[in-house]
Design a protein around this motif. Structure first.
Motif, PDB file in Angstrom:
ATOM      1  N   ALA A 135     -20.477 -95.590 -64.697  1.00 47.78           N
ATOM      2  CA  ALA A 135     -20.343 -96.348 -63.448  1.00 47.78           C
ATOM      3  C   ALA A 135     -19.967 -95.437 -62.281  1.00 47.78           C
ATOM      4  N   LEU A 136     -19.281 -94.331 -62.572  1.00 47.74           N
ATOM      5  CA  LEU A 136     -18.833 -93.401 -61.530  1.00 47.74           C
ATOM      6  C   LEU A 136     -19.840 -92.285 -61.253  1.00 47.74           C
ATOM      7  N   ALA A 137     -20.958 -92.305 -61.968  1.00 51.29           N
ATOM      8  CA  ALA A 137     -21.911 -91.193 -61.892  1.00 51.29           C
ATOM      9  C   ALA A 137     -22.353 -90.877 -60.466  1.00 51.29           C
ATOM     10  N   ASP A 138     -22.607 -91.908 -59.666  1.00 47.23           N
ATOM     11  CA  ASP A 138     -23.100 -91.694 -58.302  1.00 47.23           C
ATOM     12  C   ASP A 138     -22.021 -91.870 -57.241  1.00 47.23           C
ATOM     13  N   ALA A 139     -20.773 -92.009 -57.683  1.00 47.76           N
ATOM     14  CA  ALA A 139     -19.684 -92.231 -56.728  1.00 47.76           C
ATOM     15  C   ALA A 139     -19.244 -90.915 -56.085  1.00 47.76           C
ATOM     16  N   ASP A 140     -18.915 -90.978 -54.821  1.00 49.67           N
ATOM     17  CA  ASP A 140     -18.373 -89.815 -54.114  1.00 49.67           C
ATOM     18  C   ASP A 140     -16.858 -89.854 -54.264  1.00 49.67           C
ATOM     19  N   LEU A 141     -16.346 -89.014 -55.137  1.00 53.72           N
ATOM     20  CA  LEU A 141     -14.910 -89.000 -55.406  1.00 53.72           C
ATOM     21  C   LEU A 141     -14.245 -87.713 -54.928  1.00 53.72           C
ATOM     22  N   ALA A 142     -14.970 -86.865 -54.236  1.00 50.13           N
ATOM     23  CA  ALA A 142     -14.424 -85.574 -53.808  1.00 50.13           C
ATOM     24  C   ALA A 142     -13.171 -85.782 -52.960  1.00 50.13           C
ATOM     25  N   GLY A 143     -12.082 -85.164 -53.397  1.00 51.80           N
ATOM     26  CA  GLY A 143     -10.824 -85.266 -52.673  1.00 51.80           C
ATOM     27  C   GLY A 143     -10.068 -86.562 -52.892  1.00 51.80           C
ATOM     28  N   HIS A 144     -10.608 -87.457 -53.719  1.00 51.94           N
ATOM     29  CA  HIS A 144      -9.947 -88.748 -53.947  1.00 51.94           C
ATOM     30  C   HIS A 144      -8.768 -88.616 -54.914  1.00 51.94           C
ATOM     31  N   ARG A 145      -7.744 -89.398 -54.632  1.00 52.95           N
ATOM     32  CA  ARG A 145      -6.649 -89.575 -55.579  1.00 52.95           C
ATOM     33  C   ARG A 145      -7.015 -90.773 -56.464  1.00 52.95           C
ATOM     34  N   VAL A 146      -7.184 -90.506 -57.763  1.00 53.55           N
ATOM     35  CA  VAL A 146      -7.666 -91.540 -58.679  1.00 53.55           C
ATOM     36  C   VAL A 146      -6.613 -91.822 -59.742  1.00 53.55           C
ATOM     37  N   GLY A 147      -6.042 -93.020 -59.704  1.00 56.04           N
ATOM     38  CA  GLY A 147      -5.112 -93.425 -60.752  1.00 56.04           C
ATOM     39  C   GLY A 147      -5.882 -93.809 -62.001  1.00 56.04           C
ATOM     40  N   VAL A 148      -5.337 -93.455 -63.159  1.00 53.36           N
ATOM     41  CA  VAL A 148      -5.988 -93.770 -64.436  1.00 53.36           C
ATOM     42  C   VAL A 148      -4.947 -94.334 -65.389  1.00 53.36           C
ATOM     43  N   GLN A 149      -5.100 -95.594 -65.768  1.00 57.74           N
ATOM     44  CA  GLN A 149      -4.215 -96.198 -66.760  1.00 57.74           C
ATOM     45  C   GLN A 149      -4.783 -95.895 -68.141  1.00 57.74           C
ATOM     46  N   LEU A 150      -4.002 -95.174 -68.935  1.00 56.09           N
ATOM     47  CA  LEU A 150      -4.483 -94.671 -70.224  1.00 56.09           C
ATOM     48  C   LEU A 150      -4.322 -95.688 -71.347  1.00 56.09           C
ATOM     49  N   TYR A 151      -5.105 -95.466 -72.436  1.00 54.51           N
ATOM     50  CA  TYR A 151      -4.876 -96.201 -73.684  1.00 54.51           C
ATOM     51  C   TYR A 151      -3.692 -95.522 -74.365  1.00 54.51           C
ATOM     52  N   GLY A 152      -2.576 -96.155 -74.480  1.00 59.53           N
ATOM     53  CA  GLY A 152      -1.437 -95.505 -75.133  1.00 59.53           C
ATOM     54  C   GLY A 152      -1.202 -94.134 -74.516  1.00 59.53           C
ATOM     55  N   THR A 153      -1.042 -93.146 -75.367  1.00 59.00           N
ATOM     56  CA  THR A 153      -0.819 -91.779 -74.877  1.00 59.00           C
ATOM     57  C   THR A 153      -2.065 -90.906 -75.047  1.00 59.00           C
ATOM     58  N   ASP A 154      -3.200 -91.517 -75.390  1.00 60.09           N
ATOM     59  CA  ASP A 154      -4.446 -90.755 -75.490  1.00 60.09           C
ATOM     60  C   ASP A 154      -4.784 -90.167 -74.121  1.00 60.09           C
ATOM     61  N   PRO A 155      -4.939 -88.834 -74.007  1.00 61.57           N
ATOM     62  CA  PRO A 155      -5.177 -88.223 -72.697  1.00 61.57           C
ATOM     63  C   PRO A 155      -6.554 -88.532 -72.120  1.00 61.57           C
ATOM     64  N   ASN A 156      -7.447 -89.104 -72.942  1.00 63.68           N
ATOM     65  CA  ASN A 156      -8.807 -89.453 -72.499  1.00 63.68           C
ATOM     66  C   ASN A 156      -9.472 -88.267 -71.812  1.00 63.68           C
ATOM     67  N   THR A 157      -9.597 -87.204 -72.573  1.00 62.30           N
ATOM     68  CA  THR A 157     -10.168 -85.956 -72.049  1.00 62.30           C
ATOM     69  C   THR A 157     -11.545 -86.135 -71.418  1.00 62.30           C
ATOM     70  N   PRO A 158     -12.469 -86.918 -72.024  1.00 63.43           N
ATOM     71  CA  PRO A 158     -13.784 -87.077 -71.382  1.00 63.43           C
ATOM     72  C   PRO A 158     -13.699 -87.643 -69.967  1.00 63.43           C
ATOM     73  N   LEU A 159     -12.827 -88.630 -69.758  1.00 60.21           N
ATOM     74  CA  LEU A 159     -12.695 -89.219 -68.427  1.00 60.21           C
ATOM     75  C   LEU A 159     -12.041 -88.230 -67.464  1.00 60.21           C
ATOM     76  N   MET A 160     -11.022 -87.505 -67.925  1.00 55.04           N
ATOM     77  CA  MET A 160     -10.372 -86.514 -67.074  1.00 55.04           C
ATOM     78  C   MET A 160     -11.360 -85.428 -66.648  1.00 55.04           C
ATOM     79  N   GLU A 161     -12.201 -85.002 -67.587  1.00 55.35           N
ATOM     80  CA  GLU A 161     -13.204 -83.966 -67.275  1.00 55.35           C
ATOM     81  C   GLU A 161     -14.242 -84.500 -66.298  1.00 55.35           C
TER      82      GLU A 161
END
Length: 281
Positions: A135-161
């Protein structure tokens, strides 16, 4: 699909659930099913509230451009986290979240956010991390502050990358943890019941259940046996994320709600699955 009290009469169904174990099991028992309950995981507040508190302070002070909600549980936990704050701080917190573009992984966070008057601006293409990334593939996120609510303590590396690739600044928060400390003996007995063929179906409602079940089976060198046994009974999944977790262990899902990934639709799918066959004696 009928809600008659005997639509699952005589069916033996395993329910590996924790937080909503009684609610789901009661739905099945009201339809006549014989339910074997096995709590596998528990969801608890983060043991150290410091990082979540710092995250809330950061959001209030600096705001967010985007907020990614992955679970309904995360919305509830963050709501609870600021419950004891002053009215002004609660107002500032939810005002900051409402001002951000809201990105949701599936229907559960959408439903919870409605309570706070927040709608979903960008739903995931599928209720998975991959769906959020897509869903974020075409989004312009450069310089954006993006909050991410995680599943438990899983760092969700794919989303962070993925966020890093968009030149965004990810601000993750983990408001709860999965505590998979259910008694091993109870889990082992549940595995034995599945392997023995004593259940006609097993209904999974979260990925941590799947991971916990196979973790215990692996310790007993029974993971392959468990996979084979699940292939002989009906395997129900509440949604695609759970189905993916099962597929990772070689288990194919026999039934899943078509689009509304909640317990009531899952019960209706179980009704339909068993409708044309005769209950075992």
């Amino acid at each position: 699909m009928t809600d008659s009290s005997d639509s699952l009469a005589g069916r033996r169904i395993g329910v590996p659930e924790s937080r909503q174990l009684d609610l789901f099991a009661d739905m099945l028992e009201r339809r006549g099913a014989a339910v074997m309950r096995c709590p596998l995981v528990d969801i608890r507040p983060a043991p150290d509230p410091g990082p979540a508190r710092a995250w809330v302070d950061n959001v209030i002070a600096h705001g967010l451009d985007d907020m990614i909600w992955l679970t309904g549980e995360g919305v509830r936990r963050l709501r609870d986290f600021v419950t004891d704050d002053t009215d002004e701080r609660r107002r500032q917190f939810w005002q900051a979240l409402a001002a951000a573009r809201t990105i949701t992984r599936g229907p559960k966070p959408v439903r919870e956010l409605r309570t706070d008057g927040i709608g979903s601006d960008l739903p995931a293409t599928a209720p998975t991390t991959a769906g959020v990334i897509d869903a974020l593939a075409d989004a312009d996120l450069a310089g954006h502050r993006v909050g991410v609510q995680l599943y438990g303590t899983d760092p969700n590396t794919p989303l962070m990358e993925a966020l890093a690739a968009h030149d965004a600044t990810a601000l993750p928060v983990a408001p709860y943890v999965y505590a998979d400390q259910a008694e091993n003996a109870a889990v082992e007995a549940f595995i034995e019941t599945i392997v023995a063929g004593d259940l006609e179906a097993v209904a999974f409602t979260s990925s941590p259940q799947v991971r916990r079940l196979f973790k215990v089976a692996g310790r007993r060198s029974r993971a392959a046996e468990l996979t084979t046994a699940l292939g002989r009974c009906g395997v129900a999944a509440v949604g695609p994320l759970v189905a993916e977790s099962l597929a990772e262990h070689g288990v194919a899902v026999d039934l899943m709600p078509d689009s509304s990934y909640f317990m009531k639709p899952l019960v209706r799918r179980l009704d339909a699955y068993f409708a044309s066959s005769t209950p075992a004696a």
